[in-house]
Structures are given as structure tokens and as C-alpha cells.
Design a protein around this motif. Sequence first.
Motif, PDB file in Angstrom:
ATOM      1  N   ILE A  32      -4.424  21.894  37.034  1.00  0.00           N
ATOM      2  CA  ILE A  32      -5.819  21.434  36.994  1.00  0.00           C
ATOM      3  C   ILE A  32      -6.453  21.658  38.363  1.00  0.00           C
ATOM      4  O   ILE A  32      -5.763  21.807  39.366  1.00  0.00           O
ATOM      5  CB  ILE A  32      -5.907  19.944  36.602  1.00  0.00           C
ATOM      6  CG1 ILE A  32      -5.045  19.076  37.533  1.00  0.00           C
ATOM      7  CG2 ILE A  32      -5.484  19.746  35.159  1.00  0.00           C
ATOM      8  CD1 ILE A  32      -5.082  17.604  37.193  1.00  0.00           C
ATOM      9  N   ASP A  33      -7.767  21.676  38.377  1.00  0.00           N
ATOM     10  CA  ASP A  33      -8.495  21.943  39.616  1.00  0.00           C
ATOM     11  C   ASP A  33      -8.522  20.701  40.504  1.00  0.00           C
ATOM     12  O   ASP A  33      -8.209  19.585  40.067  1.00  0.00           O
ATOM     13  CB  ASP A  33      -9.919  22.397  39.297  1.00  0.00           C
ATOM     14  CG  ASP A  33     -10.670  21.374  38.470  1.00  0.00           C
ATOM     15  OD1 ASP A  33     -11.297  20.476  39.059  1.00  0.00           O
ATOM     16  OD2 ASP A  33     -10.609  21.458  37.222  1.00  0.00           O
ATOM     17  N   THR A  36     -10.843  17.558  39.484  1.00  0.00           N
ATOM     18  CA  THR A  36     -10.294  16.827  38.342  1.00  0.00           C
ATOM     19  C   THR A  36      -9.082  16.006  38.753  1.00  0.00           C
ATOM     20  O   THR A  36      -8.924  14.848  38.345  1.00  0.00           O
ATOM     21  CB  THR A  36      -9.908  17.804  37.213  1.00  0.00           C
ATOM     22  OG1 THR A  36     -11.061  18.542  36.817  1.00  0.00           O
ATOM     23  CG2 THR A  36      -9.365  17.051  36.017  1.00  0.00           C
ATOM     24  N   PHE A  39     -10.321  13.037  40.757  1.00  0.00           N
ATOM     25  CA  PHE A  39     -10.945  12.023  39.898  1.00  0.00           C
ATOM     26  C   PHE A  39      -9.886  11.225  39.135  1.00  0.00           C
ATOM     27  O   PHE A  39      -9.921   9.985  39.111  1.00  0.00           O
ATOM     28  CB  PHE A  39     -11.905  12.679  38.908  1.00  0.00           C
ATOM     29  CG  PHE A  39     -12.369  11.730  37.829  1.00  0.00           C
ATOM     30  CD1 PHE A  39     -13.332  10.766  38.098  1.00  0.00           C
ATOM     31  CD2 PHE A  39     -11.816  11.790  36.559  1.00  0.00           C
ATOM     32  CE1 PHE A  39     -13.741   9.875  37.115  1.00  0.00           C
ATOM     33  CE2 PHE A  39     -12.224  10.911  35.566  1.00  0.00           C
ATOM     34  CZ  PHE A  39     -13.192   9.952  35.842  1.00  0.00           C
ATOM     35  N   LEU A  40      -8.939  11.931  38.510  1.00  0.00           N
ATOM     36  CA  LEU A  40      -7.924  11.241  37.715  1.00  0.00           C
ATOM     37  C   LEU A  40      -7.049  10.344  38.585  1.00  0.00           C
ATOM     38  O   LEU A  40      -6.740   9.207  38.210  1.00  0.00           O
ATOM     39  CB  LEU A  40      -7.055  12.256  36.987  1.00  0.00           C
ATOM     40  CG  LEU A  40      -7.716  13.023  35.838  1.00  0.00           C
ATOM     41  CD1 LEU A  40      -6.774  14.087  35.287  1.00  0.00           C
ATOM     42  CD2 LEU A  40      -8.156  12.063  34.730  1.00  0.00           C
ATOM     43  N   LEU A 192     -16.218  13.099  40.401  1.00  0.00           N
ATOM     44  CA  LEU A 192     -16.621  13.119  38.992  1.00  0.00           C
ATOM     45  C   LEU A 192     -17.607  14.232  38.625  1.00  0.00           C
ATOM     46  O   LEU A 192     -17.428  14.898  37.588  1.00  0.00           O
ATOM     47  CB  LEU A 192     -17.201  11.758  38.598  1.00  0.00           C
ATOM     48  CG  LEU A 192     -17.664  11.625  37.141  1.00  0.00           C
ATOM     49  CD1 LEU A 192     -16.525  11.933  36.190  1.00  0.00           C
ATOM     50  CD2 LEU A 192     -18.223  10.230  36.884  1.00  0.00           C
ATOM     51  N   ALA A 195     -15.596  17.334  38.109  1.00  0.00           N
ATOM     52  CA  ALA A 195     -14.330  17.204  37.396  1.00  0.00           C
ATOM     53  C   ALA A 195     -14.483  17.490  35.909  1.00  0.00           C
ATOM     54  O   ALA A 195     -15.580  17.392  35.347  1.00  0.00           O
ATOM     55  CB  ALA A 195     -13.761  15.798  37.595  1.00  0.00           C
ATOM     56  N   SER A 196     -13.361  17.837  35.281  1.00  0.00           N
ATOM     57  CA  SER A 196     -13.320  18.080  33.831  1.00  0.00           C
ATOM     58  C   SER A 196     -12.144  17.320  33.233  1.00  0.00           C
ATOM     59  O   SER A 196     -11.167  17.929  32.753  1.00  0.00           O
ATOM     60  CB  SER A 196     -13.196  19.577  33.548  1.00  0.00           C
ATOM     61  OG  SER A 196     -14.232  20.317  34.152  1.00  0.00           O
ATOM     62  N   PRO A 197     -12.193  15.997  33.243  1.00  0.00           N
ATOM     63  CA  PRO A 197     -11.040  15.212  32.801  1.00  0.00           C
ATOM     64  C   PRO A 197     -10.709  15.374  31.323  1.00  0.00           C
ATOM     65  O   PRO A 197      -9.546  15.216  30.935  1.00  0.00           O
ATOM     66  CB  PRO A 197     -11.467  13.766  33.110  1.00  0.00           C
ATOM     67  CG  PRO A 197     -12.957  13.811  33.143  1.00  0.00           C
ATOM     68  CD  PRO A 197     -13.311  15.155  33.688  1.00  0.00           C
ATOM     69  N   VAL A 200      -8.020  18.168  30.358  1.00  0.00           N
ATOM     70  CA  VAL A 200      -6.667  18.061  30.907  1.00  0.00           C
ATOM     71  C   VAL A 200      -5.654  17.927  29.775  1.00  0.00           C
ATOM     72  O   VAL A 200      -5.854  17.175  28.821  1.00  0.00           O
ATOM     73  CB  VAL A 200      -6.568  16.852  31.856  1.00  0.00           C
ATOM     74  CG1 VAL A 200      -5.146  16.688  32.366  1.00  0.00           C
ATOM     75  CG2 VAL A 200      -7.534  17.023  33.016  1.00  0.00           C
ATOM     76  N   ASP A 204      -0.240  17.272  31.926  1.00  0.00           N
ATOM     77  CA  ASP A 204      -0.843  17.077  33.239  1.00  0.00           C
ATOM     78  C   ASP A 204      -1.312  15.633  33.422  1.00  0.00           C
ATOM     79  O   ASP A 204      -1.187  15.054  34.507  1.00  0.00           O
ATOM     80  CB  ASP A 204      -2.023  18.037  33.428  1.00  0.00           C
ATOM     81  CG  ASP A 204      -1.560  19.476  33.613  1.00  0.00           C
ATOM     82  OD1 ASP A 204      -0.343  19.684  33.758  1.00  0.00           O
ATOM     83  OD2 ASP A 204      -2.417  20.379  33.617  1.00  0.00           O
TER      84      ASP A 204
END
Length: 293
Positions: A32-33, A36, A39-40, A192, A195-197, A200, A204
Motif C-alpha cells: 500500500i502507498d 494509506t 492513515f491506517l 486521509l 489515502a485509499s483505505p 486495502v 495488508d
Amino acid sequence: MRLSSYVQGLAAVTIATVALSTAGLMTRLVAIDGPTLLFLRGAIASVFLLACLLVTARGRVVADFTRLGWPGLVICATSAACAVLFIGALYTTSVAHVAIIFATCPFVAAGLAFMVLGERPSRSALVASVVALIGVLVMIGSGEEGTLAGDALAFAMTFMVALWTVLVRRYPDKPALPCTVVSCLMSAAIALPLASPLAVSSHDLLVVLVFGVLAFSLGFLLLTIGSRYLPPVESALIGALDAPLAPLWVWLFIGDTPANTTLLGGTIVLAAVCVHILAARWVAAGSVVPADS
């Protein structure tokens, strides 16, 4: 018998550094980037730590957050900036460059502590800092190349970490758990928009969940608690253990064999920090007092 606050601080910061050094391994285990991941990690850690606060503080939760005040919020914002800059540096430059730049943190922390707190670092801490810096310089021999933007992020991160250790030392009365919760929320909020939660994978998400709770949450909490009992230069010096530990975890769990220069330099850093901690423990042995005194 109970240990002095100094020895407790040494133990807390050392354990925290070991836990937080797994960040590099986490980035290798997921696809993941950076935003993201940031954020997670921040969202998961804040929820977990807030639950801990609700259990331990019970009716004092609102009062604990109120106690932060402006100094506490500045500490939170500084630590959130450290997280953002650290993840950004890892994704845009080499680990070796981040390590060598971060190895200057004890010197930056010593300068800030002297200007803000009037604390003069011990001779052993300065000697250990120089030896640790030599070790990370040796690690650069692995031949990795970085980028100008990534190196700039690493420099900014180093300064913010040094500033954070000074602020925590300057305001030791600020509650550690609420500070960490707010810091995690701040870093998650910053990430956020990029991000692209929802994209995922379950694998991940599980990896970030495990690391976010066991490594980042508890590690950062211990770091916040321990740093208030140590001179900033010593907190930063112990943090230099991240340089040899980060590639060690990748080698153990993924099988990426570190370069010979990384192994040699990591050994030097590890030896410098361990010798300093043992020496400090011997000096502080006279501070051990009976629990009922």
C-alpha cells in the motif's frame, strides 16, 4: 526495591525503540502507498489507545485531555509531524540515507536541550553519539542512493524528533496516553485526503492492525513516558538503535541479507548504545532506593 526514574526511563525508551524499529519491516510486508499506511496506522493506534484510556482513566478521560493545554497540543502536533515525515522519507529515499541523517539526532537534541532547558549532555552520551554516527556512516557503504526530496524529509524528521524529546522533557506533567491518542489522530487526519483505505486488501489490513497495536501504539506510548525522565540527547541516542535493528527485522522475517557494511555499522551502533546504557545503569545504581522510603 524500586528503580530510579532515570533507569525506568532508559528501559522504557529502549523497549519503545525496539518496537518502533519494526516500521521498516511493516512497509515491506504490505503493498500500500505511504498516505494509506500512515492513515491506517494512526487510526488503528488511536482507537486502541483510546480504549485503553477509557479503561484505565474511567471518569477522568475528559479531565486528562483538558490537562494537555497548549503545550500538550504542541507536543502532539510535533509527534504527528515526526510520523508523517518518517513515512514520507522511507517511501522517497533509501533506508541508508534516512539512517545516516537520523543519526545526527543526538547532536540536534543536545543543542536544543541546551538552548531550551539549559541541560548539558554527559560526556559519555556525547562520545556514544559520535561512535553511533561513525557506525551509521559505515552502513552507508552499502551503496544505496537517495533523493534530494527524501533526504530533506529525513532532515526535517530528525529535527522534529529532537524537538519532540525536548518538549516532552520540558513539560513532563502532560498525560502520556492522551498525548499519544491525539498525536495518532492528527497523523491520520493529515494522511486521509491522500489515502485509499477502502482499497486495502485483508492481508495488508491485518498486518497494519498487528503492527499498529503491538509495535506502534505501545512503542510510542513507552517512548512518551520514558523520554520525560531522560535528557533529550540520551533519548535520541537510544533511538539510533533503529539503524541496525530495522534491517535486522527485514533479514530475519523476509530473508533480505544485509550488506556487510550494514552488519558492521549496525554492530558499532549497537555496541555504542549498549555500552552507554550499561555505564548509565552502573552510575545510577546508587539511586536505587527501598520501595518504602
